[in-house]
Write an enzyme that holds these catalytic residues in place. Structure first.
Site, PDB file in Angstrom:
ATOM      1  CB  VAL A 295      90.975 -40.706 -41.198  1.00  0.00           C
ATOM      2  CG1 VAL A 295      89.479 -40.695 -41.379  1.00  0.00           C
ATOM      3  CG2 VAL A 295      91.428 -39.448 -40.492  1.00  0.00           C
ATOM      4  CB  ALA A 296      91.670 -45.461 -43.721  1.00  0.00           C
ATOM      5  CB  VAL A 298      88.381 -44.057 -37.407  1.00  0.00           C
ATOM      6  CG1 VAL A 298      87.202 -43.861 -36.471  1.00  0.00           C
ATOM      7  CG2 VAL A 298      89.578 -43.293 -36.929  1.00  0.00           C
ATOM      8  CD  GLU A 300      84.934 -44.421 -40.871  1.00  0.00           C
ATOM      9  OE1 GLU A 300      84.894 -45.657 -40.991  1.00  0.00           O
ATOM     10  OE2 GLU A 300      85.746 -43.696 -41.478  1.00  0.00           O
ATOM     11  CG  ASP A 342      67.784 -56.382  -0.110  1.00  0.00           C
ATOM     12  OD1 ASP A 342      68.727 -56.388   0.680  1.00  0.00           O
ATOM     13  OD2 ASP A 342      67.181 -55.366  -0.483  1.00  0.00           O
ATOM     14  CG  ASP A 681      69.577 -51.062   0.643  1.00  0.00           C
ATOM     15  OD1 ASP A 681      70.316 -51.319   1.607  1.00  0.00           O
ATOM     16  OD2 ASP A 681      68.491 -51.607   0.437  1.00  0.00           O
TER      17      ASP A 681
END
Lengths: 991, 288
Positions: A295-296, A298, A300, A342, A681
């Site tokens: 978890v550390a 991740v 955040e 175009d 298109d």
């Protein structure tokens, strides 16, 4: 798609048609029947494509790569919380907070992204025409004005020039009716509508007018054969929604990045799980360690950073007339390597304008700029006087009233494109046209028709009459016997004819529409008022040729520079148009899509005087491919052509072929941006990596299919978008590097806590504060960083090689800068511990006793005795000290991230004001957290000693110096990796 | 995009991974040549050696600057913690439950006390000096042996009835148990501002209810001559002074909540966050 057209109404005779729809072609439907059918078929309008339900849209915001990572982390936290709670462990609430914080971050950023999307959808929605369209319908013999959405099959409707065709209608009678089918077929030439069936295909036949096309001139009466979604347009629009959206490059990048993060997290977690087991922790405890480490890892704050950075850029783009529907499209634009544009309206101004004149045997250039800022030509010649008079008089167009204060170029005109151009030209060069027309009242006129190919009118001019005629140059010349040169009428001999032919060919070769003008003075009364127009051509012989006027839809002023910018930025601009190849090529050359000196195979063949087949394609940089050629190509040939010729123009293409072109480019590995406006298109817009719809000219279907909308229809805005996209990619890289770095100093305290059993140096809530509070602003402020070098001089990034987060970047952040930060944190930690009585050696192995809640008399290095709570506050002091260390180092970190190659001094330390403010903000927040009363018991921050702020500063300085040395190395030895990086990371594409 | 998004099967992924670990064609091990790996490892080795060196240098200079006798700061030690003997912890704090009729339940409490008091036998205290003055024992010089400061003697007999000498069971079997209150050491802490701090035990929440307590030494005071404490290095033989409390009228078979506070200037006992600062709370239940 053509297979689906099961319409055969165009082939039916009128009585059959009447029978089929049980209506009358004179009296129309009976009101009651119409009401019944309206109930049966529903209103005559396109059902908006079944938009993604709002909850799914919101759900999508919660299910990205990073979001999933955070969901998993939150789940792990909850599990760990459960496990620890089961063990009766104190402090396990941290895991609960962490899980809540993680979920909150995902939800809040999800709401933010959703709100952004919602806002841009609103901008787009505001474009929709809110005024209900009216239609003239005949019911029970009475002419009525009703809302177009109340039309039903079998209704008899009238249309006139300027109307939008209210449904698919079969023409019953028509007078000079012309429609613009460009939104359907891409063909911009006006097409005649008449009652005769001219073609088997309903799309080609002249007796069907399609829903939502424009009636340009004339009038027509017709029978409604399809309404609403059953119209041709309706079917195409529903087809387009079938094309699936691809993942955006940034989404792929983030997934790749999540792979790296997840890999490293599991690697670290597993390593320390094993270490913990070896040290002798119980299994469950080790498991909790494992989860905490994962978890550390991740980041955040990253999700918030990425979302905010992208939306900042989206905002910046919106100010520059690009509205981004999907935030991630911002970056996609930056990776674009091919733009299929175009012509009409995007590259050009979408208004016919007089570009050249030929008189006095000389070609004069008119001013075609949008704001009439260009130079005008010499207007002193007598010939010009005559020519301008013909141009003024022989013109049926007129300004709509009440526009006196509007600049000429912007005034609305009733009349077709060429006449409008001539009218405006006359107004600008000669003066008020209406006044001139008043001086020469019209006696009789013959409007333009396709047999004569000219139009003439006779005007009273004092005691004489003036016959003026304009039309196709060759037809005009036939009727001339003299030519005016410098005010002298000279006989039109072979020499002048040759000069004329030369000028005509020259102007025609520039893709311009050329008209000839001539006049003749007649004695008064030659033509009486009310003369049959058909008799007029007999009078119009032996005229005096005045000159040629050539018109073109000129390129927008900003486009050539934008195309050049694309070229230097390594982006190919491919023109795809429904227009004539010569016009297309001329415009392509004018805006630089075909650069000066580039030749098409035809040019090469002409120069070398060899047949086209013998030309080596490599000699021709440019190539114009027509829709017809494209249709005859084997699969794969187009890729070859795209590879062989860097400068491509596709002319006379149908919107379906646009899709083919886009797919071919993508098969060559390009990231393709496509512009479009028509309904047809929309498949190409969806298929493209980034579809760009036109805000003004674009149909709703195109806008729905697109990822981005140009409010001003201007190609140059796309280039701005590309620039911003590239900048945000660069800056996101910096933001991510900044955000990632602190992951290590957040993780190492825990690792040391496990292995060396020191009192925990950094708490979970503190980490959340770093991630989600203090460091968000600095990481976002990097989005405001200027480009280090001219990013528009670099090639587009290769999506397979140039990753958002590559391994050297991750390794450098983690194992070098992150390591220095960790050392800074630990130094400060040990200082704070030692100065409060706990010497480093005592700290090692202290954890079990330190965390024993029953131990109220733990002795420090001086023999003092501490209660558990006193130790807890000491631990909070450590958290705070470690927090401050990370903050101090992150200030150094944000400074080094400003540049990747340039020295900080070259980039300017204070040039990015937002960043300076962000640093001040970061320090202020740090001070607030430390010194606000009550913090210790709410968020575990302690008022720490002033000098502990200074302990990490030398490490910050070290980071600055170390990175300057690295940058010096990078600049001195470009290409080499200095210092070597990437120990634990696979090379790109390995996993 | 199609080229980027191609879905790989698991076996392809494994094959790719194997190829990544060792690519026989390019001789790349984990994406690098072996020699490259050596260089990188050496670089990182050097990097971490230098960093560790810097760290060690920082810690070394830290240790050179800290005062060996007293800490630079005592931010968390504003007021001393108070501990109780015997110390048996239950779910929520100290819980002293025993049954008079079951010897085993109180014998281990008695043993705790006895063990605790072994540090206060005359033999254990022989290095300390007898102090008599009822004021702070301030020592500016190192008068003790080996460059130390002197510490005052505290022997268990000063606890009189609770010394365990006359009554080795500390009154537990009679239902009039002795408890020993100890105040944590804090360097250069002068409790009481010239007046000796004393222990005061009451029922929690109901201070008016009479709790009959005998305090030893008299009045339950900590004599001032045990203060200030000069630290482990200056006073290696220092022993905390003790106060013993003997509860005389404990109602049987009822769980009683008792708090023993230390009354004296500079000692706070109202810190809601620290239940052991300046006071000690415990539950007492004596069963028949």
């Amino acid at each position: 798609m053509k297979k689906e057209m099961d319409v055969d109404d165009h082939k039916l005779e009128l009585p059959d048609l009447e029978a089929k729809y049980s209506t009358s072609i004179t009296k129309g439907l009976v009101g009651a029947v119409a009401a019944e059918r309206l109930l049966r078929d529903g209103p005559n309008e396109l059902r908006p494509p079944r938009g993604t339900p709002e909850c799914v849209k919101f759900g999508r915001q919660l299910a990205g790569g990073l979001q999933c990572l955070m969901w998993v982390a939150a789940a792990i936290c909850l599990i760990a919380y459960g496990v620890q709670e089961g063990q009766g462990d104190r402090g396990s609430a941290d895991n609960l907070y962490l899980a809540i914080a993680l979920i909150a971050v995902v939800v809040v950023t999800g709401c933010f992204g959703y709100y952004q999307e919602f806002k841009s959808t609103n901008i787009i929605a505001s474009f929709k025409n809110l005024v209900p369209q009216q239609a003239t319908v005949i019911r029970e013999g009475d002419k009525l004005q009703i809302n177009a959405n109340e039309l039903v099959v079998g209704d008899l409707v009238e249309i006139k020039g300027g109307d939008r065709v209210p449904a698919d209608i079969r023409i019953i009678s028509a007078q000079g009716c012309k429609v613009d089918n460009s939104s359907l077929t891409g063909e911009s030439e006006p097409q005649t509508r008449s009652p005769e069936c001219t073609h088997d295909s309903p799309l080609e036949t002249r007796n069907i007018a399609f829903f939502s096309t424009m009636c340009l001139e004339g009038t027509a009466t017709g029978l409604v054969i399809n309404t609403g979604d059953r119209t041709i347009i309706g079917r195409i629009a529903s087809l387009a929604s079938g094309v699936e959206n691809e993942k955006t490059p940034i989404a792929i990048e983030i997934e790749h990045f999540v792979d790296i993060i997840a890999g490293l997290a599991i690697f670290f977690g597993a390593t320390f799980f094993v270490v913990a087991m070896v040290i002798g922790y119980p299994f469950l405890r080790a498991m909790v360690f494992f989860m905490a480490i994962v978890v550390a890892y991740v980041p955040e704050g990253l999700l918030a950073t990425v979302t905010v950075c992208l939306s900042l850029t989206a905002k910046r783009l919106a100010r520059k007339n690009c509205v981004v529907k999907n935030l991630e499209a911002v970056e996609t634009l930056g990776s674009t390597s091919v733009i299929c544009s175009d012509k009409t309206g995007t590259l050009t101004q979408n208004r016919m304008t007089v570009a050249h004149l030929w008189f006095d045997n000389q070609i004069h250039t008119a001013d075609t700029t949008e704001d009439q800022s260009g130079q005008s030509f010499d207007q002193s010649s007598e010939t010009w006087t005559l020519l301008s008079r013909v141009v003024t008089l022989c013109n049926r167009a007129q300004f709509k009233s009440g526009q006196e204060n509007v600049p000429v170029a912007k005034r609305e005109v009733i009349g077709d494109a060429s006449e409008t151009a001539l009218l405006k030209f006359a107004e600008v060069t000669v003066g008020t046209v209406s006044e001139a027309r008043g001086r020469f009242p019209k006696v009789a006129e013959l409007p333009f028709n396709s047999t004569n190919k000219f139009q003439l009118s006779v005007h009273t001019a004092g005691d004489r009459q003036l016959l003026v005629l304009k039309g196709a140059p060759e037809r005009v010349l036939e009727r001339c016997s003299t030519v005016m040169i410098k005010g002298q009428e000279l006989p039109l001999d072979a020499q002048w004819r040759e000069a004329f032919e030369g000028a005509y060919a020259d102007l025609g070769g520039r893709g311009e529409r050329v008209l000839g003008f001539c006049a003749r003075w007649l004695p008064a009364g030659t033509v009486a008022a009310g003369t049959d127009p058909e008799a007029l051509p007999e009078v119009a012989v032996g005229l005096c040729f005045a000159g040629l006027v050539a018109m073109i839809d000129p390129p927008r002023a900003t486009v050539p520079r934008a195309v050049l910018k694309c070229r230097t930025a390594g982006i190919r601009v491919i023109m795809v148009t429904g227009d004539h190849p010569i016009t297309a090529k001329a415009i392509a050359a004018a805006v630089g899509i075909i650069s000066e000196g580039s030749e098409t195979p035809e040019d090469v063949a002409a120069r070398l005087r060899v047949p086209l087949e013998q030309v080596d394609p490599r000699q021709a940089r440019a190539r114009v491919v027509t829709g017809a050629e494209l249709a005859g190509m084997e699969p794969g040939v187009l890729e070859g052509i795209l590879r062989a010729h860097p400068e491509m123009v596709f002319a006379r293409t149908s919107p379906q072929q646009k899709l083919v072109i886009v797919e071919s480019c993508q098969r060559l590995g390009a990231i393709v941006a496509v512009t479009g406006d028509g309904v047809n298109d929309s498949p190409a817009l969806k298929r493209a990596d980034i579809g760009v719809a036109m805000g003004i000219a674009g149909s709703d279907a195109a806008k729905n299919a697109a990822d981005m909308i140009l409010l001003d229809d201007n190609f140059a805005s796309i280039v701005t978008g590309v620039e911003q996209g590239r900048l945000i990619f660069d800056n996101l890289k910096k933001s991510i590097a900044y955000t990632l770095t602190k992951n290590i100093p957040e993780l190492t305290p825990y690792l040391i806590y496990i292995t060396a059993s020191v009192p925990l140096p950094l708490g979970c809530i503190t980490i959340l504060f770093i991630e989600l509070c203090t460091d968000i602003f600095p990481s976002v402020s990097l989005a405001y960083e200027r480009a280090e070098s001219d990013i528009m001089h670099l090639k587009p990034r290769n999506p397979r090689r140039d990753r958002l987060v590559n391994e050297p970047l991750a390794a450098y952040s983690y194992f070098q800068i992150g390591a220095i930060q960790s050392f800074a944190g630990f130094t400060d930690y040990f200082v704070a511990m030692a100065q409060e009585g706990w010497w480093p050696l005592l700290c090692l192995g202290l954890r079990p006793r330190w965390e024993d809640t029953h131990e109220q008399e733990l002795q420090d290095s001086y023999g003092q005795q501490w209660t558990f709570e006193q130790r807890r506050y000491q631990q909070y002091t450590c958290y705070t000290v470690f927090f401050i260390s990370i903050e101090m180092c992150q200030i150094a970190d944000v400074l080094i991230r400003k540049t990747r190659r340039l020295s900080l001094l070259q980039q300017g330390l204070f040039r990015n004001h937002i960043l300076v403010i962000a640093i001040v903000f970061q320090v202020s927040i740090g001070c607030f957290l430390c010194y606000c009363p009550g913090m210790p018991n709410i968020f575990n921050f302690m008022p720490i000693r002033f000098q502990w702020w200074f302990v990490p500063m030398p490490f910050g300085l070290l980071i600055l110096i170390y990175d300057e040395i690295r940058k010096l190395g990078v600049r001195r030895h470009p290409g080499s990796q200095f210092p070597p990086a990437g120990v634990l990371c696979p090379p790109p594409g390995a996993l | 995009m199609a080229t980027l998004n191609e879905k790989k099967t698991c076996s392809e992924r494994m094959e790719n991974f194997r190829r990544f670990v060792w690519n026989p064609e390019t001789k790349l091990f984990m994406g690098r040549t072996l020699i490259n790996w050596v260089w990188i490892s050496l670089y990182y080795l050097a990097f971490y050696v230098v960093m560790t060196g810097l760290f060690a240098l920082s810690i070394y200079s830290l240790m050179r600057t800290v005062n060996p006798y007293e800490p630079d700061y005592q931010d968390q030690l504003k007021s001393p913690g108070v501990t109780l003997r015997p110390d048996v912890y239950g779910d929520r704090g100290l819980q002293i439950y025993y049954n008079i009729s079951e010897n085993k339940t109180w014998e281990r409490l008695v043993t705790t006390l006895q063990t605790f008091l072994t540090a206060y036998t005359p033999a254990a205290q022989h290095l300390n000096v007898n102090c008599t003055g009822d004021k702070y024992f301030i020592q500016d010089t190192f008068d003790g042996p080996n460059n130390t400061k002197l510490s005052c003697k505290f022997t268990s007999d000063m606890l009189q009835n609770c010394s365990g000498i006359a009554d080795p069971t500390f009154g537990f079997p009679e239902g009039k148990p002795c408890f020993i209150i100890k105040m944590n050491r804090i360097i250069k802490f002068y409790p009481g501002n010239g007046t000796a701090p004393r222990v005061d035990c009451t029922y929690v929440g109901d201070e008016s209810r009479p709790l009959e307590v005998d305090y030893y030494p008299v009045n339950g005071t900590f004599n001032l001559h045990y203060f200030p404490y000069y630290g482990k290095k200056a006073q290696p033989t220092y022993s905390n002074p003790l106060v013993a409390v003997k509860f005389l009228n404990i109602t049987r078979n009822v769980e009683l909540k008792i708090v023993c506070k230390i009354i004296g200037a500079g000692i706070t006992f109202d810190n809601v966050h620290d239940p052991y600062e300046g006071k000690v709370e415990f539950k007492l239940k004596i069963e028949d």
